[in-house]
Design an enzyme around this catalytic site. Structure first.
Site, PDB file in Angstrom:
ATOM      1  N   SER A  30       0.813  -1.211   0.000  1.00  0.00           N
ATOM      2  CA  SER A  30       0.000   0.000   0.000  1.00  0.00           C
ATOM      3  C   SER A  30       0.853   1.271   0.000  1.00  0.00           C
ATOM      4  O   SER A  30       1.833   1.383   0.729  1.00  0.00           O
ATOM      5  CB  SER A  30      -0.891   0.002   1.238  1.00  0.00           C
ATOM      6  N   GLY A  54      -3.620   3.794   0.936  1.00  0.00           N
ATOM      7  CA  GLY A  54      -4.562   3.983   2.027  1.00  0.00           C
ATOM      8  C   GLY A  54      -5.726   4.905   1.654  1.00  0.00           C
ATOM      9  O   GLY A  54      -5.511   5.979   1.099  1.00  0.00           O
ATOM     10  N   ASN A 102      -4.966  -0.479   7.980  1.00  0.00           N
ATOM     11  CA  ASN A 102      -3.680   0.119   8.358  1.00  0.00           C
ATOM     12  C   ASN A 102      -3.830   0.751   9.731  1.00  0.00           C
ATOM     13  O   ASN A 102      -4.381   1.847   9.856  1.00  0.00           O
ATOM     14  CB  ASN A 102      -3.279   1.168   7.312  1.00  0.00           C
ATOM     15  N   CYS A 152      -2.010   4.377  11.836  1.00  0.00           N
ATOM     16  CA  CYS A 152      -2.471   5.761  11.863  1.00  0.00           C
ATOM     17  C   CYS A 152      -2.633   6.250  13.298  1.00  0.00           C
ATOM     18  O   CYS A 152      -3.018   5.488  14.177  1.00  0.00           O
ATOM     19  CB  CYS A 152      -3.824   5.896  11.166  1.00  0.00           C
ATOM     20  N   ASN A 210       4.599  -2.490   8.553  1.00  0.00           N
ATOM     21  CA  ASN A 210       4.579  -1.116   8.090  1.00  0.00           C
ATOM     22  C   ASN A 210       5.970  -0.518   8.353  1.00  0.00           C
ATOM     23  O   ASN A 210       6.884  -1.235   8.740  1.00  0.00           O
ATOM     24  CB  ASN A 210       3.486  -0.327   8.838  1.00  0.00           C
ATOM     25  N   GLY A 234       8.330  -5.530   3.558  1.00  0.00           N
ATOM     26  CA  GLY A 234       9.445  -4.817   4.184  1.00  0.00           C
ATOM     27  C   GLY A 234      10.737  -5.090   3.442  1.00  0.00           C
ATOM     28  O   GLY A 234      11.396  -6.089   3.690  1.00  0.00           O
ATOM     29  N   GLY A 291       7.056  -3.094  -1.901  1.00  0.00           N
ATOM     30  CA  GLY A 291       6.774  -1.698  -1.576  1.00  0.00           C
ATOM     31  C   GLY A 291       7.712  -0.721  -2.248  1.00  0.00           C
ATOM     32  O   GLY A 291       7.623  -0.475  -3.465  1.00  0.00           O
TER      33      GLY A 291
HETATM   34  C1  LIG Z   1       5.656   6.405   0.058  1.00  0.00           C
HETATM   35  C2  LIG Z   1       5.023   5.352   0.919  1.00  0.00           C
HETATM   36  C3  LIG Z   1       3.672   5.401   1.220  1.00  0.00           C
HETATM   37  C4  LIG Z   1       3.064   4.444   2.009  1.00  0.00           C
HETATM   38  N1  LIG Z   1       1.719   4.492   2.261  1.00  0.00           N
HETATM   39  C5  LIG Z   1       1.117   3.502   2.964  1.00  0.00           C
HETATM   40  C6  LIG Z   1      -0.293   3.462   3.138  1.00  0.00           C
HETATM   41  O1  LIG Z   1      -1.022   4.301   2.621  1.00  0.00           O
HETATM   42  N2  LIG Z   1      -0.842   2.454   3.887  1.00  0.00           N
HETATM   43  C7  LIG Z   1      -0.051   1.472   4.440  1.00  0.00           C
HETATM   44  O2  LIG Z   1      -0.567   0.570   5.107  1.00  0.00           O
HETATM   45  N3  LIG Z   1       1.292   1.456   4.260  1.00  0.00           N
HETATM   46  C8  LIG Z   1       1.885   2.440   3.539  1.00  0.00           C
HETATM   47  N4  LIG Z   1       3.258   2.405   3.338  1.00  0.00           N
HETATM   48  C9  LIG Z   1       4.046   1.298   3.904  1.00  0.00           C
HETATM   49  C10 LIG Z   1       4.318   0.210   2.858  1.00  0.00           C
HETATM   50  O3  LIG Z   1       3.129  -0.344   2.397  1.00  0.00           O
HETATM   51  C11 LIG Z   1       5.206  -0.882   3.441  1.00  0.00           C
HETATM   52  O4  LIG Z   1       4.547  -1.492   4.529  1.00  0.00           O
HETATM   53  C12 LIG Z   1       6.534  -0.357   3.933  1.00  0.00           C
HETATM   54  O5  LIG Z   1       7.019   0.645   3.075  1.00  0.00           O
HETATM   55  C13 LIG Z   1       7.589  -1.447   4.056  1.00  0.00           C
HETATM   56  O6  LIG Z   1       7.800  -2.107   2.850  1.00  0.00           O
HETATM   57  P1  LIG Z   1       8.946  -1.695   1.798  1.00  0.00           P
HETATM   58  O7  LIG Z   1      10.233  -1.639   2.565  1.00  0.00           O
HETATM   59  O8  LIG Z   1       8.924  -2.776   0.761  1.00  0.00           O
HETATM   60  O9  LIG Z   1       8.558  -0.376   1.249  1.00  0.00           O
HETATM   61  C14 LIG Z   1       3.852   3.380   2.539  1.00  0.00           C
HETATM   62  C15 LIG Z   1       5.226   3.315   2.246  1.00  0.00           C
HETATM   63  C16 LIG Z   1       5.817   4.269   1.439  1.00  0.00           C
HETATM   64  C17 LIG Z   1       7.291   4.158   1.128  1.00  0.00           C
END
Ligand SMILES: Cc1cc2nc3c(=O)[nH]c(=O)nc-3n(C[C@H](O)[C@H](O)[C@H](O)COP(=O)(O)O)c2cc1C
Ligand SMILES: Cc1cc2nc3c(=O)[nH]c(=O)nc-3n(C[C@H](O)[C@H](O)[C@H](O)COP(=O)(O)OP(=O)(O)OC[C@H]3O[C@@H](n4cnc5c(N)ncnc54)[C@H](O)[C@@H]3O)c2cc1C
Ligand SMILES: Cc1cc2nc3c(=O)[nH]c(=O)nc-3n(C[C@H](O)[C@H](O)[C@H](O)COP(=O)(O)OP(=O)(O)OC[C@H]3O[C@@H](n4cnc5c(N)ncnc54)[C@H](O)[C@@H]3O)c2cc1C
Ligand SMILES: Cc1cc2nc3c(=O)[nH]c(=O)nc-3n(C[C@H](O)[C@H](O)[C@H](O)COP(=O)(O)O)c2cc1C
Ligand code: FES
Ligand code: FES
Lengths: 300, 281, 300, 281
Positions: free
Chosen positions: A20, A45, A125, A128, A190, A241, A263
């Site tokens: 997300s 989100g 999520n 928040c 997250n 992650g 992500g």
């Molecule tokens: C720019 C950005 C926006 C994100 N927005 C959301 C979100 O709206 N809802 C959510 O649950 N996680 C959000 N995340 C978290 C990611 O979904 C993920 O859990 C987190 O970045 C770890 O994974 P990654 O290292 O592969 O990015 C966001 C992450 C990034 C980098």
């Protein structure tokens, strides 16, 4: 070779989902990858009303990772239902809606509006801030986590995944709390909370000061948490992650994830999901692994 | 097969030279990409190695369709551009693009004022070239360029119009900033201006916005913001855009604006070029 | 140019310390750097009796960082007092002893033995598992953290720093707890808990499965915690976590640290502390900063 | 000015070739370091870029004092060695060393058995060379080398003694492992052996330890363990060493040993070479 996975009773063509907030609703990626090839799109989100998000700068680079303080900017559930669901339904992929809120009621309102919408799953999520509890994130307190899960579950018509915050002392307590609340599955993790200072300007790089740390560097923390949560619950897990490659995905699945989300890697290369998928297939070929489900949680 | 700007391309550096202290002029063989570029668009350059993961967005300064190269001019300001500056001829570099929307070329007829500041100048060169290419005698370019101290690209701009220089240090041209110089030297000409294109540091654009309002000049600005992706996926690079341009709203700043006064737009996808009055600084 | 800092009433020639467990008692480094140039040597964790530490492998590499599960192997306080104090006292640097234990009594025993020893300060490592509480780390529970701080403080003859674990929901609660317990200063952060799986061998890389994540990648989390703790207590802070350069050190000091410890960097380059010191001096020269104490906590 | 092994040196690669599939032979210009190396010592090689921070400990296979180079032979097993294998002539590489204690050369007189397995063979080459250099006719080397499939370094070992080869695949020499081969072909000679040096994979050394006990052979093993630093600071690379070598303790394994049975020693500093009976596998 079987890449198909079942998760909370829904069948996915493969375990590669999008995390997300790093894929919006897929529009930006549709020209460069075939969305039909993704197991599921977990969308950015969505809140009950439009959210403006945070002030800028929202992005900072860190050693091998990044900080973001986007602040969940989104146009709200009504626009999402009107514009994004029809867009995504053009493709043969599953839709998982990431729900955000500042109060339990706000979360519930989004789930209610989605009850009759054509989506496959919900992802709550809970990182928040709860504005009624002084801005403490729902996801760091077992009671709040259980409560919001339970209330959303009451109205949800789709299976409910709860996405946990890693910024806690004991992730297993939160996992068990959301299980009690009625979650059908768990996403972890997250972002970690981090901060960066510009020593030349003598101020924080992010407008909001702190932000969420993501990218390949958080993988060891995520793997540990998936492994820990796997020991205390039978709920299926989506691992997220720092996944950049197929090997990373396999590592999460061995730790206990039934599916994984890509992500930050999407931001660094729009084709990242395809690269991960190819990598998983290569691993399966190398080890003559016929069914991807066979490796889920094989680490004792 | 059509070209897809979101496919990362591994390219070769054709040259990469320091033109004035700390400013580099790099040519990259980008292949088919050259056919799809509008002036004002940018590319993401990636820093090798895996520590610096985020893209470095850099404006396209010139396109050479025959050689299939693009030229970029960049300042070394941090670790990423420092590493980029060490890339040598034939080294490989990953490029994504072209990204963003460029300048609106259709507006570029008549008396055009181009205002550039520092490393904001490069994209204006390709703009000037294309305007001249398309409109020939129908366009007259007045080009005002501001620099701290060292000037660059100036001679090349002279191929397309009248060039005026201002430097903070007074080392070359007018001593002062571009707005001071315009007010001081070009005021009589201001009323004849049909449209303005500008790119440069935020304080310059902020000043220019006030100037434009005062003199009822229409035009567009190319902006910068920290980016996570460069293609619209992360919603990281937003800037506030006025909901309406009127007497009340015009004095809004990022600090004073209220929720109803603005919407956020993405610099990387909705921009980097925006209407010069819409942007809230 | 003044690099000298005062910390808990002790005067240090500069704010560059060594992080516990990455410098032993300095012997391995004495030939390649001048120990006289280091603000303080924080020695490897010392327990009441010799500890064997964990099974191997104890080390794993991660993206931009490392995991360790050394398990605090050390020859015990008696050997430390006999061999390491005289060794370190040959040099004009301060000695800070990192104390580890599995029960409150074990911690107290070490502090008692050090009461009459020639050392300058104590650093309580409360990331150790409390065997009386089912192996939960002392440092993740405010009550346990306060208790062990208070008991050690009762017998300690030197100023007492408490080193906090970052694996907690709210670091400020732990900081306030150890302040109540009587701590004179705080070190942050110890390692994050992580895990790595060898997907080819299908087992965890570390013998103990999980380990402590350290290195440049954890800096954003550490900076955030130093900043947060700085808001809730007046206790001076030693910043630690991923410091590789003088710029990193400056960043910690701006976030609120009065001194800093270099950890993993020592393992990657035995001369790391000198590099950090040079970097700090360069920064001071560039910005004509005459007193390093002037930048401590300047970020609002 | 004396040489300090803990000063990282930026060195030049002199050559780096694949000698058999996946095994590379690299020469590095290490300058003054060449004067301070004992056979059996190793160097830390660092992988450029900042993602792979930990050292890659690699044994020194040969020292060329005249050219001021060391030679290392390494297998590509993971990401780090993969990147090392792409280093080319004149590329720079950071090196720390020499590290650890090498073999005890003073023991190397009379009938010496050298047993090497796979990428454990390289350090034994410098050992053989030095033993011959020092003891000349006073030493007789019997060199047994085991490989999976492809053999390497064999011809070079022949300069210093009688060489016997075993391969798992039977592609060259004896089909089987080194211990099977010794028991099968060299048993009559075993009683005459004064000392043994060995380096190779853990299962081989484990088997060899049993063999040594059975035949009352004294000697030393060079071992491997995951390292955090390579110079004694992190206490990461320990192996259990028997508190006493007797009938009871000799059957201890890492799994069965109790706290009183062993102490941990550091492979990087107390080793990598240890008495062949002391080590608990
Ligand atoms: C720019 C950005 C926006 C994100 N927005 C959301 C979100 O709206 N809802 C959510 O649950 N996680 C959000 N995340 C978290 C990611 O979904 C993920 O859990 C987190 O970045 C770890 O994974 P990654 O290292 O592969 O990015 C966001 C992450 C990034 C980098
Ligand atoms: C659309 C666009 C076009 C640009 N065109 C040019 C150009 O033609 N020539 C030129 O010299 N510079 C240009 N810039 C600015 C350039 O992107 C930054 O100077 C560069 O990214 C700095 O990288 P660094 O690693 O050296 O700095 P660091 O400070 O180490 O970078 C850290 C992070 O911050 C980002 N960042 C730092 N400064 C800026 C900035 N001013 N704008 C956006 N992101 C930044 C980096 O991309 C990186 O993600 C442009 C920026 C944008 C948004
Ligand atoms: C004293 C000593 C001497 C050695 N000499 C040689 C030699 O001459 N030739 C040779 O081919 N190999 C040798 N090795 C093994 C060599 O260090 C590893 O194969 C190499 O580090 C693997 O790195 P990688 O990045 O490819 O593997 P990865 O698995 O990606 O490495 C990850 C981490 O694990 C460590 N690691 C992985 N395998 C080993 C191992 N077997 N031993 C120790 N650390 C390991 C790496 O150093 C790195 O920190 C020696 C090891 C030691 C301890
Ligand atoms: C190998 C190793 C051993 C450590 N041993 C200790 C210890 O004995 N006591 C302690 O308080 N912290 C110990 N730490 C934690 C460090 O002191 C430091 O807090 C942590 O590594 C973060 O800093 P860094 O990223 O600079 O390494 C150890 C860290 C490493 C890598
Ligand atoms: S940089 Fe990601 S949306 Fe603009
Ligand atoms: S590798 Fe650090 S002590 Fe041996």
């Amino acid at each position: 070779m079987n890449l198909g996975v079942e998760f909370c009773g829904v069948q996915f063509k493969n375990p590669v989902f999008t995390a997300s907030g790093t894929f919006n609703s897929g529009r930006e990626f549709a020209d460069v990858i075939d969305l039909n090839q993704i197991g599921a799109v977990i969308v950015k989100g969505v809140s009950n009303k439009p959210w403006k998000g945070n002030v800028t700068p929202r992005i900072a680079e860190t050693y091998g990772g990044m900080l973001n303080a986007v602040g969940l900017q989104n146009p709200g559930i009504d626009v999402f239902i009107r514009e994004d669901i029809p867009f995504l339904r053009q493709y043969d992929t599953k839709i998982i809606v990431n729900i955000v809120g500042r109060t339990v009621d706000e979360y519930v309102e989004v789930a209610l509006k989605l009850a009759n919408a054509d989506v496959d799953m919900l992802e709550l999520n809970i990182s928040c801030p709860n504005i009624k509890e002084g801005g403490v994130a729902f996801g760091v307190d077992p009671n709040m986590a259980e409560l919001v899960t339970r209330e959303v579950k009451k109205v949800a018509k789709q299976p409910l995944i709860v996405k946990l915050s890693p910024n806690v002392t004991d992730i297993t307590k939160i996992a068990k709390a959301v299980e009690r609340g009625g979650a059908d599955g768990i996403s972890l993790i997250n972002t970690l909370i981090g901060m960066k200072i510009d020593i030349h300007k003598r101020k924080t790089v992010l407008g909001r000061k702190t932000g969420g740390l993501s990218g390949p560097i958080i993988k060891p923390v995520a793997i540990r948490m998936v492994y820990q949560v796997r020991q205390v619950t039978k709920l299926p897990i989506i691992g997220v992650g720092g996944i950049m490659t197929g090997e990373d995905a396999i590592e999460f699945m061995m730790a206990g994830a039934s599916a994984i989300s890509v992500g930050t890697a999407n931001l660094l290369n729009p084709r990242a999901t395809m690269k991960v998928l190819d990598g998983i297939e290569n691993y399966m070929k190398t080890y003559n692994l016929l069914d991807i489900n066979k490796i889920v949680g094989i680490i004792e | 097969m059509c070209y897809n700007p979101l496919n990362k391309v591994k390219c070769r550096v054709v040259h990469n030279n320091e033109i004035v202290p700390n400013i580099y002029d790099m040519s990259i063989d980008v292949g088919e990409m050259v056919k799809h570029i509008n002036p004002g668009q940018f590319v993401n350059l990636y820093v090798k190695g895996g520590i610096h993961l985020l893209p470095r967005p850099i404006s396209i300064c010139e396109v050479n369709k025959k050689e299939k190269t693009i030229r970029v001019i960049y300042a070394v300001v941090g670790e990423g551009t420092k590493i980029l500056s060490s890339r040598q001829k034939r080294d490989s570099i990953e490029v994504l693009g072209p990204l963003g929307k460029g300048f609106e070329i259709s507006k570029g007829k008549g008396n055009i004022l181009i205002v550039g500041g520092g490393v904001g100048t490069p994209p204006l060169l390709e703009l000037a070239k294309i305007l001249k290419e398309i409109y020939g005698e129908k366009v007259k370019l007045t080009i005002v360029l501001g620099f701290k101290n060292d000037i660059f690209l100036v001679d090349e701009f002279k191929n397309y119009g009248d060039v005026y220089i201002a430097t903070d240090s007074g080392r070359q041209g007018y001593k002062g900033n571009v707005i001071e110089m315009i007010e001081d030297k070009l005021l009589p000409y201001i009323d004849t201006i049909d449209y303005l294109y500008s790119c440069g540091p935020t304080p310059m654009l902020k000043g220019l916005q006030k100037f434009n309002i005062k003199h009822s000049i229409k035009g567009e600005f190319s902006l910068e913001e920290r980016m996570g992706c460069g293609f619209g996926a992360c919603v990281g690079c937003v800037i506030p855009i006025r909901n309406s341009v009127n007497k009340d709203s015009i004095n809004l700043t990022k600090e004073t604006m209220k929720d109803n006064d603005y919407i956020y737009k993405k610099v990387c996808k909705d921009g980097p070029v925006f209407d010069c009055l819409e942007v809230i600084f």
